[in-house]
Design an enzyme around this catalytic site. Structure first.
Site, PDB file in Angstrom:
ATOM      1  N   ARG A 138       7.089 -11.192   3.245  1.00 24.64           N
ATOM      2  CA  ARG A 138       7.690  -9.577   3.013  1.00 24.64           C
ATOM      3  C   ARG A 138       7.878  -8.748   4.138  1.00 24.64           C
ATOM      4  NH1 ARG A 138       3.690  -7.173  -1.559  1.00 24.64           N
ATOM      5  NH2 ARG A 138       3.507  -8.962  -3.076  1.00 24.64           N
ATOM      6  N   ARG A 193      10.823  -1.537  12.030  1.00 21.43           N
ATOM      7  CA  ARG A 193       9.504  -1.237  12.535  1.00 21.43           C
ATOM      8  C   ARG A 193       9.378  -2.404  13.650  1.00 21.43           C
ATOM      9  NH1 ARG A 193       4.790  -0.268   8.404  1.00 21.43           N
ATOM     10  NH2 ARG A 193       3.606  -1.234   9.819  1.00 21.43           N
ATOM     11  N   LYS A 212       0.865  -1.299  -0.024  1.00 25.95           N
ATOM     12  CA  LYS A 212       0.179   0.071  -0.115  1.00 25.95           C
ATOM     13  C   LYS A 212       0.815   1.298  -0.070  1.00 25.95           C
ATOM     14  CE  LYS A 212      -2.196  -0.619   4.082  1.00 25.95           C
ATOM     15  NZ  LYS A 212      -1.603  -2.035   4.515  1.00 25.95           N
ATOM     16  N   ARG A 214     -10.080   1.979   7.922  1.00 25.26           N
ATOM     17  CA  ARG A 214      -9.718   0.412   8.036  1.00 25.26           C
ATOM     18  C   ARG A 214     -10.988  -0.232   8.951  1.00 25.26           C
ATOM     19  NH1 ARG A 214      -3.973   0.929   8.485  1.00 25.26           N
ATOM     20  NH2 ARG A 214      -2.853  -1.037   8.871  1.00 25.26           N
ATOM     21  N   ARG A 225      -2.394  -8.652  12.686  1.00 26.55           N
ATOM     22  CA  ARG A 225      -2.753  -7.484  11.855  1.00 26.55           C
ATOM     23  C   ARG A 225      -3.453  -8.248  10.750  1.00 26.55           C
ATOM     24  NH1 ARG A 225       3.124  -5.948  11.473  1.00 26.55           N
ATOM     25  NH2 ARG A 225       2.858  -4.205   9.554  1.00 26.55           N
TER      26      ARG A 225
HETATM   27  P1  ADP Z   1       0.304  -2.156   7.753  1.00 25.90           P
HETATM   28  O1  ADP Z   1      -0.439  -2.108   6.894  1.00 25.90           O
HETATM   29  O2  ADP Z   1       1.665  -2.719   7.468  1.00 25.90           O
HETATM   30  O3  ADP Z   1      -0.236  -2.806   9.400  1.00 25.90           O
HETATM   31  P2  ADP Z   1       0.462   0.704   8.675  1.00 25.90           P
HETATM   32  O4  ADP Z   1       1.561   1.447   8.622  1.00 25.90           O
HETATM   33  O5  ADP Z   1      -0.724   1.102   7.886  1.00 25.90           O
HETATM   34  O6  ADP Z   1       0.972  -0.818   8.174  1.00 25.90           O
HETATM   35  O7  ADP Z   1      -0.324   0.553  10.102  1.00 25.90           O
HETATM   36  C1  ADP Z   1       0.440   0.035  11.356  1.00 25.90           C
HETATM   37  C2  ADP Z   1      -0.236   0.099  12.663  1.00 25.90           C
HETATM   38  O8  ADP Z   1      -0.975   1.408  12.834  1.00 25.90           O
HETATM   39  C3  ADP Z   1      -1.546  -0.699  12.309  1.00 25.90           C
HETATM   40  O9  ADP Z   1      -1.337  -2.127  12.710  1.00 25.90           O
HETATM   41  C4  ADP Z   1      -2.232  -0.148  13.461  1.00 25.90           C
HETATM   42  O10 ADP Z   1      -2.147  -0.384  14.681  1.00 25.90           O
HETATM   43  C5  ADP Z   1      -2.216   1.415  13.095  1.00 25.90           C
HETATM   44  N1  ADP Z   1      -3.070   2.057  12.377  1.00 25.90           N
HETATM   45  C6  ADP Z   1      -2.695   2.561  11.047  1.00 25.90           C
HETATM   46  N2  ADP Z   1      -3.613   3.322  10.485  1.00 25.90           N
HETATM   47  C7  ADP Z   1      -5.012   2.995  11.201  1.00 25.90           C
HETATM   48  C8  ADP Z   1      -6.175   3.044  11.381  1.00 25.90           C
HETATM   49  N3  ADP Z   1      -6.919   3.596  10.178  1.00 25.90           N
HETATM   50  N4  ADP Z   1      -7.069   2.833  12.376  1.00 25.90           N
HETATM   51  C9  ADP Z   1      -6.586   2.222  13.098  1.00 25.90           C
HETATM   52  N5  ADP Z   1      -5.040   1.774  13.684  1.00 25.90           N
HETATM   53  C10 ADP Z   1      -4.443   2.285  12.637  1.00 25.90           C
END
Ligand code: ADP
Length: 208
Positions: free
Chosen positions: A167, A177, A59, A134, A188
């Site tokens: 990945r 991270r 993404k 989300r 996740r």
């Molecule tokens: P990934 O898609 O690899 O999980 P992101 O950087 O999009 O990575 O998200 C990392 C973390 O940040 C998520 O696991 C969650 O804890 C938090 N997060 C990100 N976006 C949201 C969202 N829209 N709502 C709630 N938590 C979020």
């Protein structure tokens, strides 16, 4: 004539404002971009593109490419939350353990953070949301502001579970991270299936 005055004069069809705007454009003045984005917004072009998909689907990478190609503001809620954690803000303190465990940050907090971000000037010409919405309540929060920021398109990236895990573990070695671990990835992926995947139907039903 400052930016605000130019816009006021443009509304009154004052031709001098057009001349001034052209000069700003020629001089590559930053103000020109802001004015143009405001005009763009007034014509209903301040739209949102959402990017969703399980962790590790790519993404972020694609969102950055699209943002630069179409001159959109790139808004990654994950990046913003990681910044809060780093800066030890109140939100960061709440978010830290949730991020590490791979759980979602509560809707009300993320929605507030996103709406504030959308009010910044660089979002006037359109934004790409990377990792938002989300959950259903998050998608509904966008419905409430759809007169200002309509969701034009939602792109879904997919890959199979094994590939995603491989990945992310690889990414973790480089990105450092703290949530790129096997335990967090499992959570996740589950959270994605349970809370985020239903959004595909939600938007399909809307014809988006
Ligand atoms: P990934 O898609 O690899 O999980 P992101 O950087 O999009 O990575 O998200 C990392 C973390 O940040 C998520 O696991 C969650 O804890 C938090 N997060 C990100 N976006 C949201 C969202 N829209 N709502 C709630 N938590 C979020």
């Amino acid at each position: 004539m400052n930016g605000k005055e130019i816009i006021e004069k443009l509304k009154k069809k004052d031709i001098r404002a057009v001349a001034r705007l052209l000069t700003l454009i020629e001089n590559e003045d930053k103000e020109a971009e802001i004015i143009l984005k405001k005009i763009w917004k007034a014509t209903g072009n301040s739209y949102i593109i959402g990017i969703t998909g399980p962790p590790g689907a790519g993404k972020g990478t694609q969102a950055l490419r699209i943002a630069s190609e179409f001159n959109l503001a790139h808004i990654s809620t994950g990046d913003m939350l990681r910044e809060h954690v780093k800066e030890l803000t109140d939100l960061g303190k709440v978010a830290k353990s949730l991020l590490d465990e791979g759980k979602l940050v509560p809707d009300d907090l993320v929605i507030k953070m996103l709406i504030e971000r959308l009010s910044q000037e660089d979002c006037l010409g359109g934004s790409i949301l990377d990792g938002f919405p989300r959950t259903l309540p998050q998608a509904e929060s966008l419905e409430k502001i759809s007169n200002k920021f309509p969701v034009r398109k939602v792109l879904v990236f997919e890959a199979d579970k094994e590939e995603l895990t491989k990945r992310i573990l690889l990414r973790g070695e480089v990105s450092g991270r703290s949530d790129d671990t096997e335990d967090s990835i499992r959570v996740r992926l589950e959270v994605y299936q349970k809370d985020t995947e239903p959004l595909i139907n939600f938007y399909e039903n809307k014809g988006i």
